[in-house]
Design a protein around this motif. Structure first.
Motif, mmCIF file in Angstrom:
data_model
loop_
_atom_site.group_PDB
_atom_site.id
_atom_site.type_symbol
_atom_site.label_atom_id
_atom_site.label_comp_id
_atom_site.label_asym_id
_atom_site.label_seq_id
_atom_site.Cartn_x
_atom_site.Cartn_y
_atom_site.Cartn_z
ATOM 1 N N THR A 146 36.054 54.591 30.076
ATOM 2 C CA THR A 146 36.118 53.510 29.087
ATOM 3 C C THR A 146 37.102 52.440 29.515
ATOM 4 O O THR A 146 36.822 51.238 29.422
ATOM 5 N N LEU A 147 38.283 52.868 29.992
ATOM 6 C CA LEU A 147 39.291 51.912 30.437
ATOM 7 C C LEU A 147 38.800 51.129 31.654
ATOM 8 O O LEU A 147 39.012 49.911 31.759
ATOM 9 N N SER A 148 38.117 51.808 32.567
ATOM 10 C CA SER A 148 37.565 51.132 33.740
ATOM 11 C C SER A 148 36.569 50.059 33.323
ATOM 12 O O SER A 148 36.586 48.934 33.846
ATOM 13 N N ARG A 149 35.702 50.416 32.394
ATOM 14 C CA ARG A 149 34.691 49.455 31.922
ATOM 15 C C ARG A 149 35.349 48.278 31.218
ATOM 16 O O ARG A 149 34.915 47.125 31.371
ATOM 17 N N LEU A 150 36.408 48.550 30.454
ATOM 18 C CA LEU A 150 37.116 47.481 29.756
ATOM 19 C C LEU A 150 37.752 46.520 30.748
ATOM 20 O O LEU A 150 37.690 45.296 30.576
ATOM 21 N N ILE A 151 38.346 47.058 31.806
ATOM 22 C CA ILE A 151 38.936 46.218 32.849
ATOM 23 C C ILE A 151 37.858 45.348 33.495
ATOM 24 O O ILE A 151 38.048 44.155 33.720
ATOM 25 N N GLU A 152 36.704 45.942 33.780
ATOM 26 C CA GLU A 152 35.594 45.190 34.380
ATOM 27 C C GLU A 152 35.138 44.050 33.472
ATOM 28 O O GLU A 152 34.906 42.925 33.930
ATOM 29 N N GLU A 153 34.987 44.354 32.193
ATOM 30 C CA GLU A 153 34.477 43.347 31.262
ATOM 31 C C GLU A 153 35.460 42.200 31.074
ATOM 32 O O GLU A 153 35.065 41.031 30.993
ATOM 33 N N VAL A 154 36.749 42.535 31.003
ATOM 34 C CA VAL A 154 37.761 41.485 30.855
ATOM 35 C C VAL A 154 37.792 40.615 32.109
ATOM 36 O O VAL A 154 37.857 39.388 32.026
ATOM 37 N N ALA A 155 37.732 41.251 33.282
ATOM 38 C CA ALA A 155 37.723 40.493 34.533
ATOM 39 C C ALA A 155 36.502 39.580 34.591
ATOM 40 O O ALA A 155 36.584 38.427 35.009
ATOM 41 N N ARG A 156 35.363 40.105 34.155
ATOM 42 C CA ARG A 156 34.132 39.308 34.148
ATOM 43 C C ARG A 156 34.281 38.097 33.241
ATOM 44 O O ARG A 156 33.878 36.983 33.596
ATOM 45 N N THR A 157 34.864 38.278 32.072
ATOM 46 C CA THR A 157 35.050 37.184 31.123
ATOM 47 C C THR A 157 35.976 36.124 31.695
ATOM 48 O O THR A 157 35.709 34.915 31.578
ATOM 49 N N VAL A 158 37.075 36.563 32.319
ATOM 50 C CA VAL A 158 38.033 35.615 32.897
ATOM 51 C C VAL A 158 37.372 34.788 33.986
ATOM 52 O O VAL A 158 37.512 33.568 34.044
ATOM 53 N N VAL A 159 36.609 35.451 34.876
ATOM 54 C CA VAL A 159 35.935 34.733 35.954
ATOM 55 C C VAL A 159 34.917 33.745 35.387
ATOM 56 O O VAL A 159 34.848 32.587 35.803
ATOM 57 N N ALA A 160 34.117 34.194 34.434
ATOM 58 C CA ALA A 160 33.075 33.348 33.864
ATOM 59 C C ALA A 160 33.671 32.115 33.204
ATOM 60 O O ALA A 160 33.180 30.999 33.375
ATOM 61 N N ARG A 161 34.741 32.284 32.445
ATOM 62 C CA ARG A 161 35.345 31.150 31.752
ATOM 63 C C ARG A 161 35.995 30.187 32.735
ATOM 64 O O ARG A 161 36.000 28.978 32.527
ATOM 65 N N THR A 162 36.547 30.724 33.813
ATOM 66 C CA THR A 162 37.159 29.867 34.829
ATOM 67 C C THR A 162 36.102 29.006 35.493
ATOM 68 O O THR A 162 36.292 27.815 35.722
ATOM 69 N N VAL A 163 34.943 29.614 35.808
ATOM 70 C CA VAL A 163 33.858 28.871 36.442
ATOM 71 C C VAL A 163 33.359 27.768 35.523
ATOM 72 O O VAL A 163 33.172 26.621 35.930
ATOM 73 N N VAL A 164 33.166 28.100 34.248
ATOM 74 C CA VAL A 164 32.645 27.121 33.287
ATOM 75 C C VAL A 164 33.643 25.990 33.068
ATOM 76 O O VAL A 164 33.289 24.815 33.002
ATOM 77 N N ALA A 165 34.933 26.355 32.973
ATOM 78 C CA ALA A 165 35.953 25.347 32.683
ATOM 79 C C ALA A 165 36.320 24.515 33.897
ATOM 80 O O ALA A 165 36.958 23.479 33.778
ATOM 81 N N GLY A 166 35.931 24.986 35.090
ATOM 82 C CA GLY A 166 36.255 24.239 36.296
ATOM 83 C C GLY A 166 37.712 24.373 36.687
ATOM 84 O O GLY A 166 38.266 23.515 37.378
#
Length: 208
Positions: A146-166
């Motif tokens: 569960t913790l591994s999946r949570l880390i993955e999801e948070v990392a995914r969100t951070v990357v996605a928002r960075t790409v969108v925000a430029g």
């Protein structure tokens, strides 16, 4: 046994992938025709290597995933906290230089394919989390998967928002924020993260 591809066929395939990377970095919606022209090849030649645009994108994701998997294998720090921080920083820095591929990989249409390609990395994260829980470095109120999946999801969100925000994801400040976010999810306080990164400033150094 099937015969290996001829050298010119291998060169064409490599040229198509290079052209796709550079073209999609400028225009993520670039068509097959545009990519083929960028590679100096005909559309028919491109289709001789890839069935369609999605197949080409999947190949880009696979080649990118191989680099991420290699990064996971290269992190060997015995301290689970340092290993997680270093892994997060190196993955972030790699993703920062190929933000368009990261964006494509995180698109819902390719998530399942991306997950399969990144299976070795996901295993490495899971094993690292388990090691950190076993030695008391990471939070133990959540099961390791569960913790591994949570880390993955948070990392995914951070990357996605960075790409969108430029955001300038190649900056050391962006890498530092990404690492602190992952460490926080793993259970470290901001003071503990401060101490760790102060003691190991090389972790978030961004190569020139």
């Amino acid at each position: 046994m099937p015969r290996p591809p001829r050298s010119d066929a291998r060169a064409n395939r490599a040229g198509i992938l290079d052209a796709a990377r550079s073209t999609l970095a400028i225009d993520p919606h670039a068509s097959v025709d545009v990519i083929a022209r960028s590679a100096g090849l005909s559309r028919r030649t491109l289709y001789g290597h890839f069935d369609d645009r999605d197949a080409l994108i999947r190949e880009l994701i696979v080649t990118g995933a191989q680099r991420f998997n290699a990064i996971a294998e290269s992190v060997t720090d015995p301290d689970a906290r340092i290993a997680l921080a270093r892994l997060a920083a190196r993955l972030w820095q790699e993703a920062a230089h190929v933000q368009f591929i990261a964006a494509l990989a995180l698109d819902e249409a390719h998530v399942e394919h991306t997950a399969d390609a990144l299976a070795p990395l996901r295993r490495a994260v899971s094993q690292l989390v388990q090691r950190g829980q076993d030695d008391g470095s990471f939070r133990a109120d959540l099961a390791a998967p569960t913790l591994s999946r949570l880390i993955e999801e948070v990392a995914r969100t951070v990357v996605a928002r960075t790409v969108v925000a430029g955001t300038d994801a190649t900056s050391s400040g962006a890498a530092n924020l990404a690492v602190r976010t992952v460490l926080s999810i793993a259970g470290l306080s901001w003071r503990e993260a401060d101490d760790l990164l102060s003691a190991h400033p090389d972790i978030t150094d961004v190569p020139a």
